[in-house]
Design a protein around this motif. Sequence first.
Motif, PDB file in Angstrom:
ATOM      1  N   ASP A  58       0.817  -1.220   0.000  1.00 45.67           N
ATOM      2  CA  ASP A  58       0.000   0.000   0.000  1.00 45.67           C
ATOM      3  C   ASP A  58       0.843   1.259   0.000  1.00 45.67           C
ATOM      4  N   ARG A  62      -0.804   2.679  -3.041  1.00 48.28           N
ATOM      5  CA  ARG A  62      -1.875   3.530  -2.514  1.00 48.28           C
ATOM      6  C   ARG A  62      -3.267   3.015  -2.892  1.00 48.28           C
ATOM      7  N   LYS A  65      -7.457   3.899   1.071  1.00 46.93           N
ATOM      8  CA  LYS A  65      -7.627   5.327   1.336  1.00 46.93           C
ATOM      9  C   LYS A  65      -8.806   5.535   2.280  1.00 46.93           C
ATOM     10  N   PRO A  66      -8.786   6.619   3.037  1.00 44.93           N
ATOM     11  CA  PRO A  66      -9.901   6.900   3.941  1.00 44.93           C
ATOM     12  C   PRO A  66     -11.245   6.879   3.204  1.00 44.93           C
ATOM     13  N   ARG A  87      -5.813   2.560   7.632  1.00 43.70           N
ATOM     14  CA  ARG A  87      -5.662   3.332   6.387  1.00 43.70           C
ATOM     15  C   ARG A  87      -6.975   3.794   5.769  1.00 43.70           C
ATOM     16  N   VAL A  88      -8.085   3.133   6.110  1.00 42.26           N
ATOM     17  CA  VAL A  88      -9.366   3.606   5.567  1.00 42.26           C
ATOM     18  C   VAL A  88     -10.176   4.348   6.622  1.00 42.26           C
ATOM     19  N   ASN A  89      -9.584   4.470   7.850  1.00 47.46           N
ATOM     20  CA  ASN A  89     -10.227   5.224   8.929  1.00 47.46           C
ATOM     21  C   ASN A  89     -11.584   4.620   9.307  1.00 47.46           C
ATOM     22  N   LEU A  97     -11.454  13.058   8.267  1.00 41.97           N
ATOM     23  CA  LEU A  97     -11.356  12.198   7.090  1.00 41.97           C
ATOM     24  C   LEU A  97     -12.607  11.333   6.932  1.00 41.97           C
TER      25      LEU A  97
END
Length: 234
Positions: A58, A62, A65-66, A87-89, A97
């Motif tokens: 990642d 990338r 993502k959030p 990482r995705v919150n 975010l």
Amino acid sequence: MMGKCIQKSCVHVSAACLKKKTPAEKRWLARQLSDPFVKAAHSQDYRCRSAFKLIEIDDKYRILKPGLSIVDCGAAPGAWSQVAVQRVNSTGESAELPKGSVIGIDLLRIAPLDGTQFLCSHDIMDPSTHMELERLLPEAQADVILSDMAPNASGLRELDHENLVTMCLSMLDLAERVLRPGGSLVCKYWDGYLAHNLQQRLSLMFKDVRTVKPKASRKESAELYFLARMFKRR
């Protein structure tokens, strides 16, 4: 459905305990205890060293993502789900975010993890599991499907390779059902004669397919990963 992961209780091994182990078990334990990724997993509170495989993938590509919705196949003991949560919150810890979601699936029991919903005693190859995922996923769609799963080792390399490819193909059936157009997929496979067939199937479904081998994947291992991006909905 998972490889061996040394637990924290294994770090301190008594002499009496060592005497009871076979030579192969002693070699495995010695390798684990000297492994920098095992040590890092302990210090950073990851459930298994495999977390660093996903972190490396990642960091470079990338894909997490959030705000994204993640499905973690073969999730036990939960290390990849830990990385995905961060990482995705999915805990909503970063209020500024978007908040994502993480659903982990495994035949094994998995200790609860904040920010993740685990479907234990569920078979990723069972259509009923696919239906349950559709019910739980936001808008019945995932943005990323992850898989570090593996079959129980038989001791026969070719058979194990075939079994893992079969599991990966079943996961692609799941992708066709729930993955959002433009979504990504990461799946582990063991190198062998069926790997090309799996790659061809992925190439029909995704615009970009590549092979990656993170540093945390041991050099002597046949373990590799396909990273597939930009899903093409049929």
